[in-house]
Write a protein that holds these residues in place. Structure first.
Motif, PDB file in Angstrom:
ATOM      1  N   HIS A 152      12.346  10.555 -15.528  1.00 22.24           N
ATOM      2  CA  HIS A 152      13.726  10.065 -15.546  1.00 22.24           C
ATOM      3  C   HIS A 152      14.135   9.981 -17.016  1.00 22.24           C
ATOM      4  N   GLY A 153      14.705  11.053 -17.545  1.00 23.81           N
ATOM      5  CA  GLY A 153      15.053  11.064 -18.960  1.00 23.81           C
ATOM      6  C   GLY A 153      13.802  10.965 -19.812  1.00 23.81           C
ATOM      7  N   ASP A 154      13.731   9.930 -20.662  1.00 28.69           N
ATOM      8  CA  ASP A 154      12.575   9.760 -21.541  1.00 28.69           C
ATOM      9  C   ASP A 154      11.535   8.812 -20.941  1.00 28.69           C
ATOM     10  N   SER A 155      11.671   8.499 -19.667  1.00 28.43           N
ATOM     11  CA  SER A 155      10.710   7.634 -18.984  1.00 28.43           C
ATOM     12  C   SER A 155      10.050   8.405 -17.837  1.00 28.43           C
ATOM     13  N   ILE A 156       8.828   8.018 -17.517  1.00 26.02           N
ATOM     14  CA  ILE A 156       8.089   8.657 -16.428  1.00 26.02           C
ATOM     15  C   ILE A 156       7.585   7.590 -15.471  1.00 26.02           C
ATOM     16  N   ALA A 157       7.843   7.807 -14.186  1.00 27.46           N
ATOM     17  CA  ALA A 157       7.308   6.939 -13.131  1.00 27.46           C
ATOM     18  C   ALA A 157       6.143   7.667 -12.467  1.00 27.46           C
ATOM     19  N   THR A 158       5.048   6.956 -12.273  1.00 31.59           N
ATOM     20  CA  THR A 158       3.917   7.546 -11.559  1.00 31.59           C
ATOM     21  C   THR A 158       3.595   6.705 -10.336  1.00 31.59           C
ATOM     22  N   TYR A 159       3.093   7.372  -9.317  1.00 34.76           N
ATOM     23  CA  TYR A 159       2.737   6.732  -8.049  1.00 34.76           C
ATOM     24  C   TYR A 159       1.354   7.237  -7.644  1.00 34.76           C
ATOM     25  N   TYR A 160       0.455   6.308  -7.338  1.00 37.48           N
ATOM     26  CA  TYR A 160      -0.905   6.646  -6.923  1.00 37.48           C
ATOM     27  C   TYR A 160      -1.172   5.873  -5.642  1.00 37.48           C
ATOM     28  N   THR A 161      -1.245   6.596  -4.522  1.00 36.86           N
ATOM     29  CA  THR A 161      -1.303   5.967  -3.202  1.00 36.86           C
ATOM     30  C   THR A 161      -2.615   6.252  -2.501  1.00 36.86           C
ATOM     31  N   MET A 162      -3.166   5.218  -1.868  1.00 36.31           N
ATOM     32  CA  MET A 162      -4.382   5.362  -1.071  1.00 36.31           C
ATOM     33  C   MET A 162      -4.199   4.658   0.263  1.00 36.31           C
ATOM     34  N   SER A 163      -4.961   5.098   1.250  1.00 42.96           N
ATOM     35  CA  SER A 163      -4.967   4.483   2.574  1.00 42.96           C
ATOM     36  C   SER A 163      -6.400   4.185   2.952  1.00 42.96           C
ATOM     37  N   LEU A 164      -6.619   3.053   3.605  1.00 41.07           N
ATOM     38  CA  LEU A 164      -7.967   2.724   4.054  1.00 41.07           C
ATOM     39  C   LEU A 164      -8.519   3.806   4.970  1.00 41.07           C
ATOM     40  N   ALA A 165      -7.655   4.461   5.730  1.00 41.77           N
ATOM     41  CA  ALA A 165      -8.122   5.509   6.636  1.00 41.77           C
ATOM     42  C   ALA A 165      -8.806   6.635   5.868  1.00 41.77           C
ATOM     43  N   ALA A 166      -8.371   6.843   4.627  1.00 38.64           N
ATOM     44  CA  ALA A 166      -8.959   7.898   3.820  1.00 38.64           C
ATOM     45  C   ALA A 166     -10.405   7.598   3.474  1.00 38.64           C
ATOM     46  N   PHE A 167     -10.802   6.331   3.560  1.00 34.90           N
ATOM     47  CA  PHE A 167     -12.165   5.937   3.234  1.00 34.90           C
ATOM     48  C   PHE A 167     -13.009   5.730   4.480  1.00 34.90           C
ATOM     49  N   ALA A 168     -12.376   5.795   5.643  1.00 30.45           N
ATOM     50  CA  ALA A 168     -13.087   5.514   6.887  1.00 30.45           C
ATOM     51  C   ALA A 168     -13.307   6.763   7.723  1.00 30.45           C
ATOM     52  N   ASP A 169     -13.000   7.929   7.147  1.00 29.94           N
ATOM     53  CA  ASP A 169     -13.192   9.194   7.846  1.00 29.94           C
ATOM     54  C   ASP A 169     -12.389   9.234   9.138  1.00 29.94           C
ATOM     55  N   ASP A 170     -11.251   8.583   9.159  1.00 28.56           N
ATOM     56  CA  ASP A 170     -10.398   8.564  10.341  1.00 28.56           C
ATOM     57  C   ASP A 170      -9.659   9.893  10.467  1.00 28.56           C
ATOM     58  N   ALA A 171      -9.351  10.284  11.698  1.00 32.91           N
ATOM     59  CA  ALA A 171      -8.677  11.563  11.925  1.00 32.91           C
ATOM     60  C   ALA A 171      -7.315  11.608  11.263  1.00 32.91           C
TER      61      ALA A 171
END
Length: 275
Positions: free
Chosen positions: A236-255
């Motif tokens: 956004h112009g001279d600023s940067i927004a970052t987003y880092y998203t995780m889900s518990l399902a990603a660690f539980a081998d869920d479908a």
């Protein structure tokens, strides 16, 4: 992970993996990475800009009440993998911008930086959940397991804002784009003797907000298993927004482990505060 196969021992494994995923930094040393002639994907001319101060960034980063269904608080609610960006060492330096995003820091050489942790709000646990596992009846244990399973799909997102002098923001976007492309086979990041291994980096469709945006998925390796996290970087112009998203399902081998992304509502709300 299915409800019928979630054992008492398995709970500890899931909790341990989630703690590892929340290994993120809480402050920024200002060191960064990457150079580029022009920000990736941008047709806008680059112009000299004065970076926002930390105080100004704090006024612009999302807070509780800006997004329905989320609690937003200090990022230091998570146990840090590194307390400073200088602590993070990346074996392949070209991968550093992505490594910084997934360890909670600004992707480039920023002048100021702030971050927050946004967690999806879930229903309060039942009374039986306050009991130890050994004291639960079979029915209470089953109810507790179902509750845990239902919460696996919830996400936690680290949101950060960083500001840059001159063409620093555009150059940072170029370095992020190069990292996504050049680090498809993964990378390793080390801090205080602890190493996190990421086996794959893949480009994803970005939100299209801001002046330019980049998105990616990273496959991590922990305790012999794999997990998936998502990132997005928006200028956004001279600023940067970052987003880092995780889900518990990603660690539980869920479908459904791959059926989540950086929440669009968070990106939209943050963009509105930077408009």
């Amino acid at each position: 992970m299915k409800r019928s196969t979630l054992s008492r021992a398995g709970i500890a494994v899931v909790a341990s993996a989630f703690s590892l995923a929340l290994a993120t930094g809480c402050s920024d040393s200002g060191s960064g990475s990457g150079d580029g002639d022009k920000a990736a994907g941008s047709d806008k001319p680059t112009t000299a800009a004065k970076a926002l101060t930390e105080a100004e960034l704090k006024k612009r980063i999302i807070a509780t009440g800006d997004v329905d269904g989320y609690k937003i608080g200090a990022a230091d609610e998570a146990e840090p993998f590194a307390s400073s960006k200088d602590d993070v060492k990346v074996v392949d330096q070209k991968c550093a911008p992505v490594a910084y995003v997934v360890t909670g820091f600004a992707p480039g050489d920023s002048s100021a930086y702030v971050n927050r942790l946004a967690t999806e709000q879930v229903a309060s646990p039942s009374a039986s959940s306050t009991k130890s596992l050994e004291d639960m009846t079979d029915d209470e244990f089953e109810d507790a397991m179902n509750s845990i399973h239902d919460s696996l799909g919830t996400t936690a997102t680290f949101v950060s804002l960083s500001s840059y002098e001159g063409e620093g923001a555009q150059k940072t976007m170029t370095s992020v784009a190069e990292a996504i492309k050049g680090c498809s086979s993964g990378f390793k990041a080390t801090a205080h003797g602890d190493t996190q291994k990421f086996s794959k980096v893949e480009a994803e469709k970005a939100s299209g907000t801001g002046d330019e945006s980049l998105a990616f998925a990273v496959t991590g390796v922990a305790d012999g298993g794999k997990y998936l996290v998502h990132g997005e970087v928006v200028r956004h112009g001279d600023s940067i927004a970052t987003y880092y998203t995780m889900s518990l399902a990603a660690f539980a081998d869920d479908a459904k482990a791959s059926d989540y992304d950086v929440p669009a509502d968070l990106v939209k709300a943050q963009a509105a505060k930077l408009a």
